[in-house]
Design a protein around this motif. Structure first.
Motif, PDB file in Angstrom:
ATOM      1  N   GLU A  27      23.343  11.007 -19.224  1.00  0.00           N
ATOM      2  CA  GLU A  27      22.079  10.269 -19.157  1.00  0.00           C
ATOM      3  C   GLU A  27      22.048   9.535 -17.822  1.00  0.00           C
ATOM      4  OE1 GLU A  27      20.149   6.690 -21.774  1.00  0.00           O
ATOM      5  OE2 GLU A  27      21.291   8.230 -22.835  1.00  0.00           O
ATOM      6  N   TYR A  28      20.938   9.675 -17.103  1.00  0.00           N
ATOM      7  CA  TYR A  28      20.812   9.098 -15.766  1.00  0.00           C
ATOM      8  C   TYR A  28      19.714   8.049 -15.733  1.00  0.00           C
ATOM      9  CZ  TYR A  28      23.545  13.181 -14.353  1.00  0.00           C
ATOM     10  OH  TYR A  28      24.514  14.136 -14.229  1.00  0.00           O
ATOM     11  N   ASP A  29      19.948   7.016 -14.918  1.00  0.00           N
ATOM     12  CA  ASP A  29      19.036   5.884 -14.841  1.00  0.00           C
ATOM     13  C   ASP A  29      18.936   5.467 -13.374  1.00  0.00           C
ATOM     14  OD1 ASP A  29      17.537   3.674 -15.379  1.00  0.00           O
ATOM     15  OD2 ASP A  29      18.779   3.017 -17.067  1.00  0.00           O
ATOM     16  N   TYR A  30      17.742   5.545 -12.796  1.00  0.00           N
ATOM     17  CA  TYR A  30      17.567   5.207 -11.384  1.00  0.00           C
ATOM     18  C   TYR A  30      16.499   4.142 -11.208  1.00  0.00           C
ATOM     19  CZ  TYR A  30      20.425   9.034  -9.635  1.00  0.00           C
ATOM     20  OH  TYR A  30      21.471   9.851  -9.344  1.00  0.00           O
ATOM     21  N   GLU A  31      16.707   3.293 -10.184  1.00  0.00           N
ATOM     22  CA  GLU A  31      15.641   2.429  -9.688  1.00  0.00           C
ATOM     23  C   GLU A  31      15.453   2.780  -8.227  1.00  0.00           C
ATOM     24  OE1 GLU A  31      16.015  -1.774 -10.190  1.00  0.00           O
ATOM     25  OE2 GLU A  31      16.120  -1.596 -12.376  1.00  0.00           O
ATOM     26  N   ILE A  32      14.211   3.141  -7.887  1.00  0.00           N
ATOM     27  CA  ILE A  32      13.910   3.617  -6.546  1.00  0.00           C
ATOM     28  C   ILE A  32      12.775   2.785  -5.954  1.00  0.00           C
ATOM     29  CG2 ILE A  32      13.030   5.592  -5.222  1.00  0.00           C
ATOM     30  CD1 ILE A  32      14.406   7.376  -7.361  1.00  0.00           C
ATOM     31  N   ASN A  33      13.001   2.287  -4.751  1.00  0.00           N
ATOM     32  CA  ASN A  33      11.981   1.502  -4.065  1.00  0.00           C
ATOM     33  C   ASN A  33      10.747   2.368  -3.835  1.00  0.00           C
ATOM     34  OD1 ASN A  33      10.438   0.412  -1.781  1.00  0.00           O
ATOM     35  ND2 ASN A  33      12.075  -1.083  -1.618  1.00  0.00           N
ATOM     36  N   ALA A  34       9.602   1.928  -4.365  1.00  0.00           N
ATOM     37  CA  ALA A  34       8.388   2.763  -4.345  1.00  0.00           C
ATOM     38  C   ALA A  34       7.796   2.887  -2.944  1.00  0.00           C
ATOM     39  CB  ALA A  34       7.346   2.200  -5.304  1.00  0.00           C
ATOM     40  N   ALA A  35       8.132   1.968  -2.057  1.00  0.00           N
ATOM     41  CA  ALA A  35       7.593   2.031  -0.704  1.00  0.00           C
ATOM     42  C   ALA A  35       8.466   2.879   0.214  1.00  0.00           C
ATOM     43  CB  ALA A  35       7.439   0.625  -0.127  1.00  0.00           C
ATOM     44  N   THR A  36       9.793   2.779   0.051  1.00  0.00           N
ATOM     45  CA  THR A  36      10.703   3.411   1.005  1.00  0.00           C
ATOM     46  C   THR A  36      11.424   4.628   0.449  1.00  0.00           C
ATOM     47  OG1 THR A  36      12.608   2.095   0.329  1.00  0.00           O
ATOM     48  CG2 THR A  36      11.167   1.156   2.015  1.00  0.00           C
ATOM     49  N   GLY A  37      11.499   4.745  -0.875  1.00  0.00           N
ATOM     50  CA  GLY A  37      12.250   5.836  -1.477  1.00  0.00           C
ATOM     51  C   GLY A  37      13.738   5.548  -1.566  1.00  0.00           C
ATOM     52  N   ALA A  38      14.140   4.333  -1.186  1.00  0.00           N
ATOM     53  CA  ALA A  38      15.560   3.971  -1.255  1.00  0.00           C
ATOM     54  C   ALA A  38      15.998   3.815  -2.701  1.00  0.00           C
ATOM     55  CB  ALA A  38      15.802   2.672  -0.488  1.00  0.00           C
ATOM     56  N   ILE A  39      17.184   4.316  -3.000  1.00  0.00           N
ATOM     57  CA  ILE A  39      17.748   4.132  -4.342  1.00  0.00           C
ATOM     58  C   ILE A  39      18.367   2.743  -4.415  1.00  0.00           C
ATOM     59  CG2 ILE A  39      19.516   4.921  -5.957  1.00  0.00           C
ATOM     60  CD1 ILE A  39      19.114   7.747  -4.784  1.00  0.00           C
ATOM     61  N   LEU A  40      17.800   1.903  -5.282  1.00  0.00           N
ATOM     62  CA  LEU A  40      18.260   0.521  -5.392  1.00  0.00           C
ATOM     63  C   LEU A  40      19.393   0.395  -6.392  1.00  0.00           C
ATOM     64  CD1 LEU A  40      14.747  -1.153  -5.549  1.00  0.00           C
ATOM     65  CD2 LEU A  40      16.167  -0.779  -3.533  1.00  0.00           C
ATOM     66  N   GLY A  63       7.935  -8.791  -7.096  1.00  0.00           N
ATOM     67  CA  GLY A  63       7.029  -8.465  -6.007  1.00  0.00           C
ATOM     68  C   GLY A  63       7.354  -7.170  -5.298  1.00  0.00           C
ATOM     69  N   ILE A  64       8.436  -6.521  -5.698  1.00  0.00           N
ATOM     70  CA  ILE A  64       8.785  -5.224  -5.113  1.00  0.00           C
ATOM     71  C   ILE A  64       8.474  -4.132  -6.122  1.00  0.00           C
ATOM     72  CG2 ILE A  64      10.655  -3.782  -4.212  1.00  0.00           C
ATOM     73  CD1 ILE A  64      12.077  -6.411  -3.452  1.00  0.00           C
ATOM     74  N   LEU A  65       7.697  -3.131  -5.703  1.00  0.00           N
ATOM     75  CA  LEU A  65       7.388  -2.027  -6.612  1.00  0.00           C
ATOM     76  C   LEU A  65       8.546  -1.051  -6.640  1.00  0.00           C
ATOM     77  CD1 LEU A  65       3.629  -1.245  -5.883  1.00  0.00           C
ATOM     78  CD2 LEU A  65       4.610  -2.262  -7.934  1.00  0.00           C
ATOM     79  N   VAL A  66       9.025  -0.758  -7.830  1.00  0.00           N
ATOM     80  CA  VAL A  66      10.111   0.197  -7.980  1.00  0.00           C
ATOM     81  C   VAL A  66       9.741   1.228  -9.036  1.00  0.00           C
ATOM     82  CG1 VAL A  66      11.869  -1.510  -7.339  1.00  0.00           C
ATOM     83  CG2 VAL A  66      11.350  -1.139  -9.746  1.00  0.00           C
ATOM     84  N   SER A 109       0.816  -1.212   0.000  1.00  0.00           N
ATOM     85  CA  SER A 109       0.000   0.000   0.000  1.00  0.00           C
ATOM     86  C   SER A 109       0.853   1.267   0.000  1.00  0.00           C
ATOM     87  CB  SER A 109      -0.933   0.022   1.208  1.00  0.00           C
ATOM     88  OG  SER A 109      -0.209   0.295   2.376  1.00  0.00           O
ATOM     89  N   ALA A 110       2.089   1.156   0.506  1.00  0.00           N
ATOM     90  CA  ALA A 110       2.944   2.335   0.580  1.00  0.00           C
ATOM     91  C   ALA A 110       3.506   2.661  -0.794  1.00  0.00           C
ATOM     92  CB  ALA A 110       4.074   2.094   1.567  1.00  0.00           C
ATOM     93  N   ASP A 111       3.441   3.926  -1.149  1.00  0.00           N
ATOM     94  CA  ASP A 111       3.958   4.340  -2.443  1.00  0.00           C
ATOM     95  C   ASP A 111       4.348   5.812  -2.363  1.00  0.00           C
ATOM     96  OD1 ASP A 111       4.449   5.036  -5.063  1.00  0.00           O
ATOM     97  OD2 ASP A 111       2.588   4.232  -5.857  1.00  0.00           O
ATOM     98  N   ILE A 112       5.614   6.106  -2.607  1.00  0.00           N
ATOM     99  CA  ILE A 112       6.086   7.482  -2.454  1.00  0.00           C
ATOM    100  C   ILE A 112       5.524   8.415  -3.528  1.00  0.00           C
ATOM    101  CG2 ILE A 112       8.209   6.831  -1.271  1.00  0.00           C
ATOM    102  CD1 ILE A 112       9.675   7.222  -3.971  1.00  0.00           C
ATOM    103  N   GLY A 113       5.115   7.861  -4.670  1.00  0.00           N
ATOM    104  CA  GLY A 113       4.532   8.676  -5.733  1.00  0.00           C
ATOM    105  C   GLY A 113       5.564   9.141  -6.747  1.00  0.00           C
ATOM    106  N   HIS A 114       5.067   9.458  -7.939  1.00  0.00           N
ATOM    107  CA  HIS A 114       5.949   9.844  -9.052  1.00  0.00           C
ATOM    108  C   HIS A 114       6.791  11.073  -8.721  1.00  0.00           C
ATOM    109  CE1 HIS A 114       3.799   7.027 -11.592  1.00  0.00           C
ATOM    110  NE2 HIS A 114       4.577   7.355 -12.619  1.00  0.00           N
ATOM    111  N   ALA A 115       6.163  12.102  -8.148  1.00  0.00           N
ATOM    112  CA  ALA A 115       6.865  13.360  -7.908  1.00  0.00           C
ATOM    113  C   ALA A 115       8.023  13.165  -6.935  1.00  0.00           C
ATOM    114  CB  ALA A 115       5.889  14.405  -7.373  1.00  0.00           C
ATOM    115  N   LYS A 116       7.778  12.365  -5.892  1.00  0.00           N
ATOM    116  CA  LYS A 116       8.816  12.106  -4.897  1.00  0.00           C
ATOM    117  C   LYS A 116       9.948  11.283  -5.511  1.00  0.00           C
ATOM    118  CE  LYS A 116      10.208  11.836  -0.475  1.00  0.00           C
ATOM    119  NZ  LYS A 116      11.032  12.961   0.010  1.00  0.00           N
ATOM    120  N   ALA A 117       9.593  10.298  -6.306  1.00  0.00           N
ATOM    121  CA  ALA A 117      10.619   9.480  -6.964  1.00  0.00           C
ATOM    122  C   ALA A 117      11.504  10.363  -7.849  1.00  0.00           C
ATOM    123  CB  ALA A 117       9.971   8.377  -7.801  1.00  0.00           C
ATOM    124  N   LYS A 118      10.858  11.286  -8.550  1.00  0.00           N
ATOM    125  CA  LYS A 118      11.594  12.194  -9.418  1.00  0.00           C
ATOM    126  C   LYS A 118      12.559  13.060  -8.616  1.00  0.00           C
ATOM    127  CE  LYS A 118       9.414  15.720 -11.506  1.00  0.00           C
ATOM    128  NZ  LYS A 118       8.620  16.405 -12.558  1.00  0.00           N
TER     129      LYS A 118
END
Length: 80
Positions: A59-72, A45-48, A10-19
């Protein structure tokens, strides 16, 4: 056993926060970034959030945990 504040899924930091997390980490301001692409993806099973953008000649490429905001994962490379 202590329960996490929000149940898994259910936790999701949202597009703006990920950006903003990706831009802050890259040291790029929002008006310097272009070709911004953000996608919510399910990896084993992990939303990123997959965040891609360009700035200057990089050019930048990030994977960010959608629940915690951690940069994976993050990559930056010269954009040829």
């Amino acid at each position: 056993s202590s329960q996490p504040a929000q149940p898994s899924g259910s936790a999701d930091i949202g597009h703006a926060k990920a950006k903003s997390i990706a831009l802050n980490h890259a040291g790029v301001s929002e008006n310097e970034a272009y070709d911004m692409d953000i996608e919510l993806d399910d990896e084993d099973g992990i939303l990123v959030y997959e965040v891609e953008f360009k700035s200057g000649n990089m050019e930048y490429d990030y994977e960010i945990n959608a629940a915690t905001g951690a940069i994976l994962k993050h990559e930056s490379e010269l954009d040829d």
